[in-house]
Design a protein around this motif. Sequence first.
Motif, PDB file in Angstrom:
ATOM      1  N   ASP A  88      56.604 -83.059  47.971  1.00  0.00           N
ATOM      2  CA  ASP A  88      56.722 -82.983  48.773  1.00  0.00           C
ATOM      3  C   ASP A  88      55.814 -84.304  50.414  1.00  0.00           C
ATOM      4  O   ASP A  88      56.366 -85.108  50.031  1.00  0.00           O
ATOM      5  N   GLN A  89      54.763 -83.327  50.807  1.00  0.00           N
ATOM      6  CA  GLN A  89      54.534 -84.073  52.030  1.00  0.00           C
ATOM      7  C   GLN A  89      53.956 -86.098  51.703  1.00  0.00           C
ATOM      8  O   GLN A  89      53.995 -86.436  53.116  1.00  0.00           O
TER       9      GLN A  89
ATOM     10  N   ALA B 224      56.408 -87.825  51.151  1.00  0.00           N
ATOM     11  CA  ALA B 224      57.371 -88.301  52.754  1.00  0.00           C
ATOM     12  C   ALA B 224      56.514 -89.496  53.157  1.00  0.00           C
ATOM     13  O   ALA B 224      57.166 -90.157  53.556  1.00  0.00           O
ATOM     14  N   ASP B 225      55.407 -89.577  52.764  1.00  0.00           N
ATOM     15  CA  ASP B 225      54.633 -89.902  53.475  1.00  0.00           C
ATOM     16  C   ASP B 225      54.669 -91.790  52.956  1.00  0.00           C
ATOM     17  O   ASP B 225      54.263 -92.191  53.600  1.00  0.00           O
TER      18      ASP B 225
ATOM     19  N   SER C 233      57.809 -93.242  52.967  1.00  0.00           N
ATOM     20  CA  SER C 233      58.456 -93.790  54.695  1.00  0.00           C
ATOM     21  C   SER C 233      57.645 -94.754  55.330  1.00  0.00           C
ATOM     22  O   SER C 233      58.066 -95.580  55.515  1.00  0.00           O
TER      23      SER C 233
ATOM     24  N   ALA D  68      61.892 -90.075  51.623  1.00  0.00           N
ATOM     25  CA  ALA D  68      61.015 -89.104  53.054  1.00  0.00           C
ATOM     26  C   ALA D  68      61.663 -88.444  53.521  1.00  0.00           C
ATOM     27  O   ALA D  68      61.118 -86.876  54.149  1.00  0.00           O
TER      28      ALA D  68
ATOM     29  N   THR E 275      60.218 -84.339  53.324  1.00  0.00           N
ATOM     30  CA  THR E 275      59.519 -84.154  54.334  1.00  0.00           C
ATOM     31  C   THR E 275      59.795 -82.386  54.590  1.00  0.00           C
ATOM     32  O   THR E 275      60.498 -82.071  54.162  1.00  0.00           O
TER      33      THR E 275
ATOM     34  N   LYS F 111      58.552 -81.204  57.411  1.00  0.00           N
ATOM     35  CA  LYS F 111      58.063 -81.103  58.924  1.00  0.00           C
ATOM     36  C   LYS F 111      59.703 -81.819  59.451  1.00  0.00           C
ATOM     37  O   LYS F 111      60.814 -82.558  59.036  1.00  0.00           O
TER      38      LYS F 111
ATOM     39  N   GLU G 120      60.151 -84.813  62.099  1.00  0.00           N
ATOM     40  CA  GLU G 120      60.067 -86.409  60.378  1.00  0.00           C
ATOM     41  C   GLU G 120      61.372 -86.409  59.569  1.00  0.00           C
ATOM     42  O   GLU G 120      62.199 -87.361  59.876  1.00  0.00           O
ATOM     43  N   LYS G 121      62.382 -85.193  59.742  1.00  0.00           N
ATOM     44  CA  LYS G 121      63.017 -85.693  58.734  1.00  0.00           C
ATOM     45  C   LYS G 121      64.331 -85.927  60.049  1.00  0.00           C
ATOM     46  O   LYS G 121      65.139 -86.372  59.550  1.00  0.00           O
TER      47      LYS G 121
END
Length: 851
Positions: free
Chosen positions: A190-191, A194-195, A198, A220, A224, A226, A229-230
């Motif tokens: 998940d996040q 993604a973090d 990215s 990413a 994500t 969010k 962000e997507k």
Amino acid sequence: MKIALKIILVTLCFALTITSCSRKKDSFINRNFHAVTAEYNTLFNGFNALEQGRNSLNSSYFDNYWEILPVERMQVTDEIILPGQSKNADFTRAEEKAVKAIQKHGMNIQGKEYNPQIDEAYLLLGQARYFDQRFVPALNAFNKILSSYAASDKINTAKVWREKTNMRLDNNEIAIENLKRLLDQEELEDQQLADATSTLAQAYINLEQLDTAIVHIKTASKATKKNEEKGRFNFIKGQLYNALKYKDSANMAFDQVIDLNRKIPRQYLIAAEVEKAKNFDYENGNKIEFLEHLTKLEKNRENRPFLDKIYHQIAQFHLENKFDSLAIAYYNKSLRTNSQDKILVAKNYQTLGDYYFDDAQYKLAGAYYDSTLTNMVENSKPYRTIKKKNDNLEDVILYEGIADANDSILRLVAMPKSEQLSYFTTYTNGLKEEALAEQERLEIAQRKKGLEQTTNTTNKGFGPPSVSNPRATSSFYFYNPSTVAYGKNEFEQLWGERENKDNWRWSNSGRGNFSAQNSTTSVVENATEDQKYNPQYYIDQLPQTEKEIDSLIKDRNYAYYQLGLIYKEKFKEYQLAKQKFTTLLKSAPEERLVLPSKYNLYKIYEILGETNASEIAKQDIIENHADSRYAFILQNPNQAVADNQDSPENLYKQTYLLLEKQQFEKVISDSDTYLNYFDGDPIQPKFELLKATAKGRLYGYQTYVDGLNQIALDYANTEEGKQAQALVNSLQTLGDSSFKSNDISKNFKVVYQFDTTNKDQITEFKKQLDSAITKISYYDLATSVDVYNTDKTFVVVHGIKSIDGAKGFAQIINEEKQKSKKITKPFFAISQDNYQTVQIHKNLDTYLASQ
């Protein structure tokens, strides 16, 4: 009993509170007290402050969609932050809360931390410093988590933030290595995934490894949760595909952004639409459907804040399809939105400037280029390109204006008297009609003004009572009718009547406007009321003498020649250059312009592939100008390339060397020869400048200034002409020919005078001086031979510190020479400042008479 029980309970609670405050005792109560207090008080407020700071950063950040967007919206500046300073008060507050949590609630007992919230405190501390752009302290905070809190659930988050900080410190390779290790060793989801991915994508973008960056930005965008962000990650993915020329894949990425619709900020959706529009296939795409889509975007009320970009893209569509008037209209609509995107504004102005330049409307083109430059980053490569083109355009505007004005006047001069009378009768009738229309307009305006005054007075008779206007006493300009009327009158006096339209200032004014209409307007302004409407007055203003007419023809022809050179050499506009040279040769130009024009036409024909025309031009030069260097080059191209000794550049270098050797008369005579030989060549002003310098060194200040002024006049739009004008301006301080007192000088010279023709004697004397000064150790002396004028040359001893020392030195030298039965020469002592004055103004006799 009850009172005693209450006292016991209160005392017990107080004791428990006191004992739980201790940070040095590992107990259940202590751990949970400090953990809860840190989490729900200090850290809660700290993370709130951090979020407020991030929101303020996002609101002030302006994305540049003309380049690949950064993964993180944060503007990094080069401003140096001193200890104790901060760029954002919210981040300072977040940092203070983090430090407070660590200092007040940390339970570090024998090297082990028992408060589970302290790792959160260090994470907050690092993030606050990171967003405040103090990256080294931030790195220390993240490293503290990694070194001291290995069991923390924030360990992976801290690793990602550490590598984000490394990237900000330009340690991209280290960040990539550490992030790849993290992804290999940990199962991120998940996040966190993604973090990490990215950040890794940003590191590869920084290293311009775009294909690898795409892989990670894809991951990413999928990981994500969010939506903002997507949308951003998918947009960046599209930009990366565009940079790699994969337009279909880029459009698919932009579609993913568009599909998110209202789940993401509107700016991402519009940017994706614009990028898709840039990728439109004008050869195979459905243009009607595409235009309908752009029109739909334009009419959507939600898109009003982004109309600058939409109008620009519609303008691009019309320009590609050769609908020039529609394209210009939409470019101007884009400009009228007062866009904050300076790159977009610059592109609008530049495109319009290019259009008007190609349409030979140089005045408008120049104005648009001026506006382009004001919206570009100064001294950037695009700025320098436009600046150079704009500077060259000033020359084009000047010479086009001269050619246009002189052609117009010459056409009028060539008309029979009856046609001249008819032409100016029509013109003066037009002036009369304009005057009558203006008089009628003023009368109507006066009647309206009287009506307004009547209306504004107290109502008399029937009807509702008048209500005083609250704006009448306002100081605001447009609420005061008298001030407005005065402003209108001032505007009309300054600008005349102007139509309410774009670019109103350029209608009859602006740089380089030399039209016949403008010349006539100038004549009208100087005319009396009777002369203004008399056709004969304007006929009398036309050139009457053959000398005046010849001057106009000469200036017009020179303008055509300069335009041909500018279009050929600077703009590579060969068709325009050909037109100018052809027109010039049909206008019976001066002899000095004929041969260079023919040779330039020959070169243009070659470039354009017009073989027959180039061959005809070549034979014309060989047959009619057989003794010229152009004919030699055409007949012996290989030898001309191999033997470069007679090239203009080489001869200029040789002449310049003569100037450095003080052979001024030779420089003047050679320059005159080469000026005739290279008549019409761009090298001419260089030789003129050499010649003026040599004459100045021989004949003094006034001769030099006169020569420079003539160069500035004759070659005003060349680099040498501008240099000459700059020299004239800088020489103003040297115009004073008076002598200074010896008391203010610290450097003095001894000067011996010789007849310039006695070169052997001068050489021998200098040798004797050089030998003599080697025996004098208390001065750092040197000698030189300086030309004074055509008849006199000086041998000078430099390095003496006083006027008495100079006189004494010369006497000692002369006495030594007499003992050796050597020749003696008259001498004089002079300060450095006065010697400069003597050389500049050639006033030696005045100086000697004053001693």
